[in-house]
Each structure stands twice: as structure tokens, then as C-alpha cells.
Design an enzyme around this catalytic site. Structure first.
Site, PDB file in Angstrom:
ATOM      1  N   LYS A  65       8.962  12.003  31.474  1.00 57.63           N
ATOM      2  CA  LYS A  65       8.057  12.289  30.352  1.00 57.63           C
ATOM      3  C   LYS A  65       6.638  12.675  30.785  1.00 57.63           C
ATOM      4  O   LYS A  65       5.939  13.367  30.067  1.00 57.63           O
ATOM      5  CB  LYS A  65       8.002  11.084  29.407  1.00 57.63           C
ATOM      6  CG  LYS A  65       9.255  10.911  28.569  1.00 57.63           C
ATOM      7  CD  LYS A  65       9.094   9.720  27.636  1.00 57.63           C
ATOM      8  CE  LYS A  65      10.136   9.744  26.559  1.00 57.63           C
ATOM      9  NZ  LYS A  65       9.917   8.694  25.553  1.00 57.63           N
ATOM     10  N   ASP A 101       7.606  10.883  19.466  1.00 59.58           N
ATOM     11  CA  ASP A 101       7.776   9.424  19.303  1.00 59.58           C
ATOM     12  C   ASP A 101       6.788   8.844  18.283  1.00 59.58           C
ATOM     13  O   ASP A 101       7.148   7.987  17.476  1.00 59.58           O
ATOM     14  CB  ASP A 101       7.604   8.703  20.637  1.00 59.58           C
ATOM     15  CG  ASP A 101       8.843   8.811  21.522  1.00 59.58           C
ATOM     16  OD1 ASP A 101       9.944   9.014  20.983  1.00 59.58           O
ATOM     17  OD2 ASP A 101       8.695   8.712  22.754  1.00 59.58           O
TER      18      ASP A 101
HETATM   19  P1  NAP Z   1       8.186   0.416  29.852  1.00 60.15           P
HETATM   20  O1  NAP Z   1       7.306   1.559  30.149  1.00 60.15           O
HETATM   21  O2  NAP Z   1       9.180  -0.033  30.877  1.00 60.15           O
HETATM   22  O3  NAP Z   1       7.243  -0.851  29.455  1.00 60.15           O
HETATM   23  C1  NAP Z   1       7.811  -2.128  29.243  1.00 60.15           C
HETATM   24  C2  NAP Z   1       6.732  -3.079  28.725  1.00 60.15           C
HETATM   25  O4  NAP Z   1       7.362  -4.325  28.448  1.00 60.15           O
HETATM   26  C3  NAP Z   1       5.619  -3.352  29.730  1.00 60.15           C
HETATM   27  O5  NAP Z   1       4.419  -3.470  29.025  1.00 60.15           O
HETATM   28  C4  NAP Z   1       6.050  -4.693  30.345  1.00 60.15           C
HETATM   29  O6  NAP Z   1       4.954  -5.500  30.742  1.00 60.15           O
HETATM   30  C5  NAP Z   1       6.707  -5.368  29.174  1.00 60.15           C
HETATM   31  N1  NAP Z   1       7.713  -6.333  29.634  1.00 60.15           N
HETATM   32  C6  NAP Z   1       8.854  -6.065  30.306  1.00 60.15           C
HETATM   33  N2  NAP Z   1       9.525  -7.209  30.556  1.00 60.15           N
HETATM   34  C7  NAP Z   1       8.762  -8.215  30.050  1.00 60.15           C
HETATM   35  C8  NAP Z   1       8.915  -9.635  30.008  1.00 60.15           C
HETATM   36  N3  NAP Z   1       9.985 -10.261  30.551  1.00 60.15           N
HETATM   37  N4  NAP Z   1       7.939 -10.366  29.415  1.00 60.15           N
HETATM   38  C9  NAP Z   1       6.867  -9.766  28.869  1.00 60.15           C
HETATM   39  N5  NAP Z   1       6.658  -8.423  28.873  1.00 60.15           N
HETATM   40  C10 NAP Z   1       7.603  -7.655  29.457  1.00 60.15           C
HETATM   41  O7  NAP Z   1       9.049   0.665  28.543  1.00 60.15           O
HETATM   42  P2  NAP Z   1       8.718   1.632  27.296  1.00 60.15           P
HETATM   43  O8  NAP Z   1       9.283   2.961  27.562  1.00 60.15           O
HETATM   44  O9  NAP Z   1       7.296   1.497  26.923  1.00 60.15           O
HETATM   45  O10 NAP Z   1       9.647   0.970  26.159  1.00 60.15           O
HETATM   46  C11 NAP Z   1       9.362  -0.310  25.624  1.00 60.15           C
HETATM   47  C12 NAP Z   1      10.438  -0.751  24.634  1.00 60.15           C
HETATM   48  O11 NAP Z   1      10.498   0.168  23.545  1.00 60.15           O
HETATM   49  C13 NAP Z   1      11.864  -0.797  25.215  1.00 60.15           C
HETATM   50  O12 NAP Z   1      12.526  -1.904  24.654  1.00 60.15           O
HETATM   51  C14 NAP Z   1      12.489   0.497  24.727  1.00 60.15           C
HETATM   52  O13 NAP Z   1      13.898   0.388  24.602  1.00 60.15           O
HETATM   53  C15 NAP Z   1      11.827   0.619  23.358  1.00 60.15           C
HETATM   54  N6  NAP Z   1      11.779   2.020  22.875  1.00 60.15           N
HETATM   55  C16 NAP Z   1      12.397   2.320  21.693  1.00 60.15           C
HETATM   56  C17 NAP Z   1      12.354   3.608  21.194  1.00 60.15           C
HETATM   57  C18 NAP Z   1      13.043   3.929  19.895  1.00 60.15           C
HETATM   58  O14 NAP Z   1      13.243   5.113  19.596  1.00 60.15           O
HETATM   59  N7  NAP Z   1      13.394   2.946  19.101  1.00 60.15           N
HETATM   60  C19 NAP Z   1      11.658   4.596  21.888  1.00 60.15           C
HETATM   61  C20 NAP Z   1      11.020   4.263  23.093  1.00 60.15           C
HETATM   62  C21 NAP Z   1      11.084   2.957  23.571  1.00 60.15           C
HETATM   63  P3  NAP Z   1       4.252  -5.351  32.179  1.00 60.15           P
HETATM   64  O15 NAP Z   1       3.275  -4.208  32.031  1.00 60.15           O
HETATM   65  O16 NAP Z   1       3.598  -6.648  32.400  1.00 60.15           O
HETATM   66  O17 NAP Z   1       5.362  -5.050  33.164  1.00 60.15           O
END
Ligand code: NAP
Length: 277
Positions: A65, A101
Site C-alpha cells: 500500500k 478505506d
Molecule cells: P497493522 O498495521 O499491523 O497495525 C496493527 C496495530 O495493532 C498496531 O497499532 C499494533 O500495535 C496493534 N496491536 C497488534 N497486536 C496487539 C496486541 N496484542 N495488543 C495491543 N495492540 C496490538 O494493521 P492494520 O492494517 O492497521 O489493521 C488493523 C486491524 O484492522 C486488523 O485487525 C485488520 O484486520 C483490520 N482491518 C479491517 C479492514 C476492513 O475492511 N474491515 C480494513 C483494514 C484493516 P503496535 O504499534 O504496538 O505494534
């Protein structure tokens, strides 16, 4: 016939072919929509294929992305500000990039009776999707956005990147300050994988839900399972909830508007897609 693809790594579990397929079929558009595994560093080669094999457009997921930005001739304002692109249109060998998004999420908010404008928003997480949501919220005139993350420096970076987009008040806080930060929220968003199927972690404590005002919407970006522990508890104590399926469908519909170069009746299309999935 329109030829579309989705690229990423991993890509096997992508729901994009099903969601776009449901939408394009409902519109009576003849289409082909393929999943293509493209590993990190493979974008240049993929783009050469997309151009020579006359692909009309492609969606992008992890890890592309951000890397796609340098290959684009045109980029929409929201994608440029978020530095993230999930939709590319290919026209005569040149690439235009968009990010759907933020709009997808806002349309899912609208379905639940909420909007970014004038809302006080608390977001848990500071990963890729949060930067897009904060940018979209600021562009749409949210009153405030507070980003709370396990790694606080990342929350600070997300706020700094959106600083100056509009008058939206931006702040960040530590995970431990969750309850104190929730007091006046209109919309609470979980943008971490906590509670997601296949992810080992889940919320250890949901006490902060009691600090949220009664009229709040608790939104979890996760759609598998449809009801996370967070949403079940929020519902149990009488709060409004939504999962991430609406965002998934609406971001795809918003991408289809770019591919087809036409406006769609989003809420009517949502019904058709959800019934066809
Ligand atoms: P990402 O870039 O991997 O970021 C993950 C975030 O979650 C980071 O801020 C991380 O914190 C935090 N995190 C991970 N494990 C954790 C834990 N055990 N305890 C506390 N915080 C934790 O992921 P992303 O792309 O932003 O996506 C985030 C979520 O949104 C995912 O669940 C994804 O499936 C969902 N999503 C959904 C859609 C949809 O269309 N519905 C679209 C996009 C994303 P740190 O910075 O401390 O590592």
C-alpha cells in the site's frame, strides 16, 4: 469485459474476489477478478504484467500500500495525505492511485447513523489503516481524534502526519489511559487485531467500555468473527456496535466506482452485495 486483480502477500484468504464479484455481478458487468500473490519487492514486475496484459485495475493489500506510491502518475488527495493506496486504475500504461478505506469506513458509519463530521473519535491502534482513518476523519471535519496504541511513539507519528489537515483536534495516549480517554467519545474504533480469529491476543480487560457515553458507537474493524469479545461486551452493556464487514464491502464498492468510472448507489449496492456474498 473489465479485468481486475488483487495483489498482496499473503493473498490466499483475501475476500476481495468474492466482494467485488458480488458487486459487479449485481451490476451486470462482465468481469474477471483474480488474486495474484506479489511478494515485497515484486511491484515493478507486477506493474509490467498489468500494463502488457491489459489489466484495467488492481487492489492492493499488505505489503504494497505504501510502496506503490512511487509508481503512480496520479494520486488522490486522501491517498497522498495518508501515504497509502489500496486501488489503482491502469489507463494507457499509466497508473492512478486512490485509497477507499476512509470512505468505506465512513459509509459503514453512515449505515449505523453516525458520521465523521463533528464527531469525537477514539481509535485503538496506530497501524496502516489508522493513518487512513485519521486522515479521512480530519478531511471530513471530525471534532477530535485520539489515537491510543501499545507503542505510543507510533500513535504520536500518526497524529503528526495528520497535523494541519484541518481544525480537527488530534491527540494520542497510552493503552493504560484508555478509560480516561473514552469519556466523551461519539465513536470508538478498535483497529488492532485483538479478538480476531486466528490472532492469539484478545482484550484482557474491557472495563473501559463502562467509561464510554451511552450514545457511543463501538466499531470493530474485525469481521471474523462477526462478533468479537469487544462487541459482545459492548452490546451486553447496551452500547451500539458494528463490525468491519461494512467497511470491507463499502471500500470495495468505492473502488468499483473508480474502475467503472461511474457513481453507484452505495447503500442499495451494500444490500445487494451482502445478499450475494
Ligand atoms: P497493522 O498495521 O499491523 O497495525 C496493527 C496495530 O495493532 C498496531 O497499532 C499494533 O500495535 C496493534 N496491536 C497488534 N497486536 C496487539 C496486541 N496484542 N495488543 C495491543 N495492540 C496490538 O494493521 P492494520 O492494517 O492497521 O489493521 C488493523 C486491524 O484492522 C486488523 O485487525 C485488520 O484486520 C483490520 N482491518 C479491517 C479492514 C476492513 O475492511 N474491515 C480494513 C483494514 C484493516 P503496535 O504499534 O504496538 O505494534
Amino acid at each position: 469485459m473489465i479485468r481486475l486483480e488483487v495483489i498482496g502477500d499473503p493473498i490466499e484468504h483475501s475476500l476481495s474476489p468474492a466482494v467485488h464479484g458480488a458487486a459487479l455481478s449485481a451490476l451486470g458487468v462482465e468481469y474477471e477478478y483474480k488474486k495474484v500473490r506479489v511478494a515485497a519487492g515484486g511491484l515493478k514486475r507486477y506493474i509490467a504484467h498489468a500494463i502488457s496484459d491489459r489489466v484495467d485495475g488492481f487492489n492492493l493489500t499488505m505489503p504494497h500500500k505504501v510502496d506503490i506510491l512511487k509508481f503512480l502518475s496520479e494520486i488522490s488527495d486522501d491517498a497522498r495525505l495518508a501515504e497509502s493506496v489500496n486501488t489503482v486504475c491502469v489507463n494507457n500504461g499509466s497508473l492512478s492511485g486512490f485509497n477507499t478505506d476512509g470512505r468505506g469506513f465512513e459509509l459503514s458509519l453512515n449505515r449505523s447513523g453516525y458520521e465523521f463530521k463533528n464527531s469525537r473519535i477514539v481509535i485503538l491502534g496506530a497501524g496502516g489503516v489508522v493513518r487512513t482513518l485519521v486522515t479521512a476523519a480530519a478531511l471530513k471535519g471530525a471534532k477530535s481524534v485520539c489515537v491510543i496504541n501499545r507503542t505510543q511513539s507510533k500513535a504520536r507519528e500518526v497524529c503528526a502526519a495528520a497535523d494541519g489537515i484541518s481544525d480537527t483536534e488530534l491527540s494520542f495516549a497510552a493503552f493504560e489511559e484508555l478509560s480516561e480517554s473514552c469519556g466523551d467519545a461519539d465513536i470508538f474504533i478498535n483497529a488492532t487485531p485483538l479478538g480476531m480469529s486466528g490472532c492469539r491476543g484478545d482484550f484482557e480487560n474491557l472495563e473501559f467500555l463502562h467509561a464510554l457515553p451511552k450514545g457511543v458507537l463501538v466499531s470493530d474493524l474485525i469481521y471474523n468473527p462477526p462478533k468479537t469479545t469487544l462487541l459482545k461486551e459492548a452490546e451486553r452493556i447496551g452500547l451500539k456496535t458494528q463490525n468491519g464487514l461494512g467497511m470491507l464491502i463499502f471500500q470495495a464498492l468505492a473502488a468499483d466506482e473508480y474502475y467503472l468510472e461511474r457513481k453507484l448507489d452505495m447503500q442499495a449496492m451494500y444490500e445487494k452485495v451482502i445478499n450475494n456474498l
